[in-house]
Design a protein around this motif. Structure first.
Motif, PDB file in Angstrom:
ATOM      1  N   SER A  36       9.060  11.764  -0.300  1.00 47.11           N
ATOM      2  CA  SER A  36       8.914  10.329  -0.556  1.00 47.11           C
ATOM      3  C   SER A  36       9.891   9.516   0.272  1.00 47.11           C
ATOM      4  O   SER A  36       9.528   8.483   0.836  1.00 47.11           O
ATOM      5  CB  SER A  36       9.129  10.037  -2.042  1.00 47.11           C
ATOM      6  OG  SER A  36       8.158  10.662  -2.818  1.00 47.11           O
ATOM      7  N   GLY A  94       0.783  -1.234   0.000  1.00 43.54           N
ATOM      8  CA  GLY A  94       0.000   0.000   0.000  1.00 43.54           C
ATOM      9  C   GLY A  94       0.809   1.275   0.000  1.00 43.54           C
ATOM     10  O   GLY A  94       0.364   2.295  -0.524  1.00 43.54           O
ATOM     11  N   PHE A 154       7.961   3.005  -7.091  1.00 44.48           N
ATOM     12  CA  PHE A 154       7.603   3.244  -8.487  1.00 44.48           C
ATOM     13  C   PHE A 154       7.705   4.725  -8.839  1.00 44.48           C
ATOM     14  O   PHE A 154       8.204   5.085  -9.911  1.00 44.48           O
ATOM     15  CB  PHE A 154       6.194   2.732  -8.791  1.00 44.48           C
ATOM     16  CG  PHE A 154       6.048   1.243  -8.666  1.00 44.48           C
ATOM     17  CD1 PHE A 154       7.123   0.388  -8.876  1.00 44.48           C
ATOM     18  CD2 PHE A 154       4.834   0.681  -8.322  1.00 44.48           C
ATOM     19  CE1 PHE A 154       6.988  -0.985  -8.766  1.00 44.48           C
ATOM     20  CE2 PHE A 154       4.688  -0.683  -8.210  1.00 44.48           C
ATOM     21  CZ  PHE A 154       5.765  -1.519  -8.433  1.00 44.48           C
ATOM     22  N   TYR A 155       7.241   5.588  -7.944  1.00 45.54           N
ATOM     23  CA  TYR A 155       7.325   7.033  -8.182  1.00 45.54           C
ATOM     24  C   TYR A 155       8.780   7.471  -8.323  1.00 45.54           C
ATOM     25  O   TYR A 155       9.123   8.211  -9.246  1.00 45.54           O
ATOM     26  CB  TYR A 155       6.655   7.801  -7.043  1.00 45.54           C
ATOM     27  CG  TYR A 155       6.923   9.277  -7.098  1.00 45.54           C
ATOM     28  CD1 TYR A 155       6.266  10.076  -8.029  1.00 45.54           C
ATOM     29  CD2 TYR A 155       7.848   9.865  -6.253  1.00 45.54           C
ATOM     30  CE1 TYR A 155       6.526  11.433  -8.114  1.00 45.54           C
ATOM     31  CE2 TYR A 155       8.114  11.209  -6.318  1.00 45.54           C
ATOM     32  CZ  TYR A 155       7.450  11.995  -7.247  1.00 45.54           C
ATOM     33  OH  TYR A 155       7.726  13.335  -7.332  1.00 45.54           O
ATOM     34  N   LEU A 183       5.674   0.170  -2.211  1.00 43.76           N
ATOM     35  CA  LEU A 183       5.780  -0.040  -3.658  1.00 43.76           C
ATOM     36  C   LEU A 183       5.409   1.196  -4.473  1.00 43.76           C
ATOM     37  O   LEU A 183       6.128   1.538  -5.420  1.00 43.76           O
ATOM     38  CB  LEU A 183       4.946  -1.249  -4.094  1.00 43.76           C
ATOM     39  CG  LEU A 183       5.541  -2.610  -3.755  1.00 43.76           C
ATOM     40  CD1 LEU A 183       4.610  -3.720  -4.191  1.00 43.76           C
ATOM     41  CD2 LEU A 183       6.901  -2.791  -4.365  1.00 43.76           C
ATOM     42  N   PRO A 184       4.327   1.898  -4.146  1.00 44.07           N
ATOM     43  CA  PRO A 184       4.045   3.130  -4.907  1.00 44.07           C
ATOM     44  C   PRO A 184       5.162   4.169  -4.802  1.00 44.07           C
ATOM     45  O   PRO A 184       5.469   4.859  -5.785  1.00 44.07           O
ATOM     46  CB  PRO A 184       2.750   3.653  -4.283  1.00 44.07           C
ATOM     47  CG  PRO A 184       2.080   2.443  -3.759  1.00 44.07           C
ATOM     48  CD  PRO A 184       3.200   1.561  -3.278  1.00 44.07           C
ATOM     49  N   ILE A 185       5.789   4.273  -3.632  1.00 45.34           N
ATOM     50  CA  ILE A 185       6.892   5.222  -3.480  1.00 45.34           C
ATOM     51  C   ILE A 185       8.073   4.790  -4.352  1.00 45.34           C
ATOM     52  O   ILE A 185       8.696   5.624  -5.025  1.00 45.34           O
ATOM     53  CB  ILE A 185       7.306   5.347  -2.006  1.00 45.34           C
ATOM     54  CG1 ILE A 185       6.195   6.033  -1.215  1.00 45.34           C
ATOM     55  CG2 ILE A 185       8.611   6.120  -1.873  1.00 45.34           C
ATOM     56  CD1 ILE A 185       6.409   6.020   0.278  1.00 45.34           C
TER      57      ILE A 185
END
Length: 84
Positions: A58, A32, A39-40, A35-37
């Protein structure tokens, strides 16, 4: 092999609450938040250098989530061992 692994985990973990605590401190935060961080940061690697305002935020959130997960696992282990 998957069934044997699931059976072994089911034998080791006494209650569903324990399993949810471990998953909440590890897998949920990883999927949650972490992984998004990642990817960013991978997408924005070339834009603005490594120390833009958004990237610093980030990094800060990433480290904070990791620390919170470790603290949660530590407090869970401490509670399970009977220490207060």
């Amino acid at each position: 092999m998957i069934i044997i692994c699931a059976w072994g985990i089911a034998i080791m973990v006494p209650t569903i609450g324990d399993a949810m605590t471990i998953l909440g401190a590890t897998t949920n935060s990883g999927i949650g938040f972490l992984l998004p961080i990642i990817f960013y940061l991978k997408i924005e690697k070339e834009n603005g250098g490594p120390w833009t305002k958004d990237k610093i935020l980030s990094y800060f959130v990433f480290v904070t989530i990791c620390i919170c997960s470790v603290i949660e696992l530590y407090s869970y282990a401490k509670k399970k061992n009977g220490d207060n």
